[in-house]
Design a protein around this motif. Structure first.
Motif, PDB file in Angstrom:
ATOM      1  N   ASP A 555      21.049   4.560  -7.915  1.00  0.00           N
ATOM      2  CA  ASP A 555      22.337   5.251  -8.030  1.00  0.00           C
ATOM      3  C   ASP A 555      22.175   6.647  -7.442  1.00  0.00           C
ATOM      4  OD1 ASP A 555      24.804   6.157  -8.698  1.00  0.00           O
ATOM      5  OD2 ASP A 555      24.533   6.082 -10.881  1.00  0.00           O
ATOM      6  N   HIS A 556      22.413   6.728  -6.136  1.00  0.00           N
ATOM      7  CA  HIS A 556      22.202   7.983  -5.417  1.00  0.00           C
ATOM      8  C   HIS A 556      22.976   7.898  -4.109  1.00  0.00           C
ATOM      9  CE1 HIS A 556      20.014  10.882  -2.822  1.00  0.00           C
ATOM     10  NE2 HIS A 556      19.742  11.521  -3.952  1.00  0.00           N
ATOM     11  N   TYR A 557      23.590   9.006  -3.690  1.00  0.00           N
ATOM     12  CA  TYR A 557      24.464   8.950  -2.525  1.00  0.00           C
ATOM     13  C   TYR A 557      23.745   8.503  -1.253  1.00  0.00           C
ATOM     14  CZ  TYR A 557      22.541  13.424  -0.916  1.00  0.00           C
ATOM     15  OH  TYR A 557      21.709  14.421  -0.475  1.00  0.00           O
ATOM     16  N   ASN A 558      22.434   8.749  -1.171  1.00  0.00           N
ATOM     17  CA  ASN A 558      21.716   8.353   0.042  1.00  0.00           C
ATOM     18  C   ASN A 558      20.991   7.021  -0.108  1.00  0.00           C
ATOM     19  OD1 ASN A 558      20.891   9.376   2.831  1.00  0.00           O
ATOM     20  ND2 ASN A 558      18.892   8.881   1.942  1.00  0.00           N
ATOM     21  N   TRP A 559      20.564   6.679  -1.328  1.00  0.00           N
ATOM     22  CA  TRP A 559      19.739   5.488  -1.538  1.00  0.00           C
ATOM     23  C   TRP A 559      20.514   4.335  -2.183  1.00  0.00           C
ATOM     24  CZ3 TRP A 559      16.330   7.078   1.510  1.00  0.00           C
ATOM     25  CH2 TRP A 559      15.677   8.298   1.405  1.00  0.00           C
ATOM     26  N   ASN A 560      21.827   4.454  -2.283  1.00  0.00           N
ATOM     27  CA  ASN A 560      22.580   3.449  -3.041  1.00  0.00           C
ATOM     28  C   ASN A 560      22.709   2.107  -2.343  1.00  0.00           C
ATOM     29  OD1 ASN A 560      24.439   4.089  -1.069  1.00  0.00           O
ATOM     30  ND2 ASN A 560      25.832   5.191  -2.461  1.00  0.00           N
TER      31      ASN A 560
END
Length: 675
Positions: A555-560
């Motif tokens: 849950d992350h804007y770059n790793w989603n």
């Protein structure tokens, strides 16, 4: 074994006054039935070259024989006498730090011919005086043996011979496999082989450490061969294995391959030390016990554990007893303390025994008396407990050392952070707190199909044959749980050039090309739910499913766009991959889902109440309820009717059990197993 052994190391040589008869009387009062002697005082037994004086050993044996107390004889080879070093200074090990200086124990080159000559001589002289004695029930080889960093000229010459055999006398093959072209480390002739202590090559360095571990195996096998010439058939041969030390027994021992060493022993033995007081959890007792029991799939001896230890380990009331039964609950056939009395000089003056410096009764000794009395009364119901576990944890010295050279959190600033054993204990401690009993297995282990679930923490360096074996295990119906840093390099710490996770790719149903350190990366998914601390920690692999079900995503804007935890069907089995470190609650949710799907028995109780079981010599199931807290706990008994061994009370299914602070309840079911 016919009885539980309850004992302590005893050093008549260290006594500041005449104590033997008084000590024997206090031992009898405490129910002590075994002492360990002789293993640490070579310079007393052989004060000068070829001059022997075993009077301390003989007078202790005489006293113990009169008192009907068993004796375990230790070979005295782990601390060398000063006269030997004066005559042969090169017996001191040359390590990466240079030649050692005499003083501490375990400072010698265990391969040195002169050391071996003197060692064999003193062992034979000791055994001539002890092996025939009625009181002597077994022998301990050396003491917590390791290779002590030995890397002198003779060791390195042997290492070159080892490499020539491994690579069939082809240095080019070694250069390719170890990547020695890097930084001009290539070795074009065996005669040019450099001092390996300076290597920066992880493959060569890890191989040298693997070779050094074989020196321990050979050394203890050499001692066992000597002892076996003298011992009776009813006398055992053991060794007190120990663990990675972090101020207490923590993880897989990097300097010894326990699995290989155990082959030379008739019964495995272990030293287990751990925090106490408010920090007592029992995890180290269970970890060390489970690992040692698994070595020979049989009962084992606790040859050393603490009574009081350093001041911070002086146990609360009830803890010594709780600890003793925790060892037995793991399958131990003994509890032996280091040591009987506190010594009055030298290095371990404040590592206290059952008795303090004043030799008087104290709370710890009095609690020991309770344990001794109970072992005498109910020991026949607890000795030789057998276990059949459905879960195994796969551990590897090669993976451990590989991740020492290439740390999980290593950066350009240095190789610091968590290591292999942190991942092992992350897995093991979570299972322990869930009351899931485990065995340990090693890369050499066979018959994996006896386990429903195998967990492989950070199996970084592994031969293709082991990975194929895991593939077959899953395909045939087993369940594999693997964590990040698994299947990345081979047994020579050569990173695979194939897409990761290499041979396990189809089995796990994922691939990844990149990994990083998480910063503010959450975890999402139905399995994660409302778990606290639901975030990736320490290390993360960016998993791309190839047929695997996503159990948790980043849950992350770059790793989603990447998965964090996956599950894949492979043949008749299932493989779960955990691509990042997590909080223990998240890991517990993952493991619980695996256990439920495989219909593996799980307890309703959880830490601080620990529940363990075994089958005794009467064919009955014995269940231990261990309260690792300072609060009284009420637990419902949910099994077959039985008897509480410590009190004699009848226990029925559905009854409530009251566990006192740091208390123990032991229930033997009335019905035999299988009836």
């Amino acid at each position: 074994m016919k009885e539980l052994l309850f004992g302590a190391a005893y050093y008549d040589e260290y006594m500041p006054c005449e104590r033997l008869e008084k000590d024997v009387a206090m031992m009898k009062k405490a129910g002590i039935n075994t002492v360990r002697i002789a293993e640490s005082t070579w310079s007393t037994c052989e004060p000068q070259d070829g001059v022997f004086d075993f009077s301390h050993v003989e007078r202790v044996m005489d006293a113990m024989e009169r008192a009907d107390i068993h004796v375990v004889i230790g070979t005295p080879t782990y601390a060398v006498p000063a006269w030997m070093i004066k005559a042969h200074p090169d017996i001191l090990a040359t390590t990466i730090k240079g030649r050692g200086i005499y003083g501490a124990r375990q400072i010698m080159d265990i391969t040195h011919p002169a050391y071996r000559f003197y060692g064999e001589r003193v062992i034979r002289e000791l055994l001539k005086r002890t092996a025939h004695r009625k009181c002597v029930i077994g022998f301990q080889l050396d003491n917590e043996t390791k290779y002590y960093g030995t890397a002198g000229k003779n060791v390195q010459e042997r290492f070159v011979k080892y490499l020539r055999k491994k690579f069939r006398d082809d240095p080019d093959a070694m250069n390719r496999e170890f990547g020695l072209d890097y930084w001009s480390n290539r070795i074009n002739s065996w005669e040019d082989f450099p001092d390996v202590r300076g290597t920066i090559n992880g493959s060569l360095g890890a191989e040298f450490e693997k070779f050094q571990r074989t020196l321990v195996e050979e050394f203890l096998s050499w001692q066992a061969d000597i002892v076996n010439e003298y011992r009776r058939e009813d006398q055992f041969v053991t060794h007190n294995l120990d663990f990675e030390w972090r101020g207490y027994s923590y993880g897989v021992q990097p300097d010894v391959n326990h699995y290989q060493v155990a082959k030379t022993l008739s019964i495995a033995g272990v030293d287990i030390y751990h925090p106490t007081q408010d920090e007592l959890t029992g995890a180290e007792i269970a970890f060390g016990g489970d690992m040692t029991r698994s070595l020979k799939q049989d009962n084992y001896l606790v040859l050393e554990t603490q009574a009081q230890g350093y001041p911070g380990w002086t146990p609360y009331k009830g803890q010594l007893r709780l600890q003793a039964y925790s060892h037995i609950a793991s399958g131990a056939n003994s509890v032996m303390y280091w040591h009987w009395h506190s010594i009055h000089n030298s290095f371990e003056t404040y590592w206290k025994g059952l008795l303090g410096h004043d030799f008087q009764e104290n709370d710890t000794y009095r609690e020991g008396c309770v344990i001794g009395r109970e072992f005498l009364e109910i020991g026949s119901h607890l000795v030789n407990l057998k276990k059949k576990n459905d879960v195994a944890v796969l551990v590897s010295n090669e993976a451990l050392i590989g991740l020492k050279w290439f740390g999980i959190e290593a950066t350009a600033a240095g190789n610091n952070g968590i290591g292999y054993n942190d991942v092992v204990r992350w897995i093991y401690d979570t299972l322990y707190q869930m009351n899931v009993e485990c065995d340990f297995i090693w890369p050499e282990s066979e018959n994996l199909d006896r386990y429903k679930v195998i967990v492989a923490p950070a199996l970084y360096a592994a031969p293709d044959a082991l990975l194929e074996k895991l593939n077959r295990y899953v395909y045939a119906g087993g369940t594999l749980v693997a964590t990040f840093k698994t299947a990345f390099a081979n047994e020579n710490v050569k990173v695979s050039h194939e897409i990761q996770p290499h041979i396990l790719r189809d089995c796990l149903g994922v691939r990844y090309h990149q990994f990083t350190f998480p910063q503010n990366v959450g975890l999402s998914g139905d399995m994660i739910g409302e778990a606290k601390g639901k975030e990736a920690k320490t290390f993360m692999e960016l998993l791309i499913p190839e047929g695997a079900e996503v159990l948790a995503a980043y849950d992350h804007y770059n790793w989603n766009g990447y998965a964090a935890v996956t599950k894949n069907r492979y043949g008749r089995g299932t493989a779960v991959y955990i691509g990042c470190m997590t909080d223990r609650e998240v890991l517990e949710r993952i493991l619980r889902s695996v256990l439920e799907e495989t219909m593996t028995e799980t307890a309703k109780e959880s830490f601080p109440v620990i529940v363990r079981k075994g089958t005794n010599d009467f064919g009955k199931t014995v269940r231990f309820y261990l309260n690792y807290s300072a609060k009284r706990r009420m637990q419902q008994y949910r099994f077959l009717d039985g008897v509480e061994l410590l009190s004699g009370a009848e226990i029925q299914n559905g009854d409530m059990i009251c566990l006192e602070p740091w208390g123990v309840t032991i229930i033997e079911e009335r019905q035999e197993v299988g009836i």
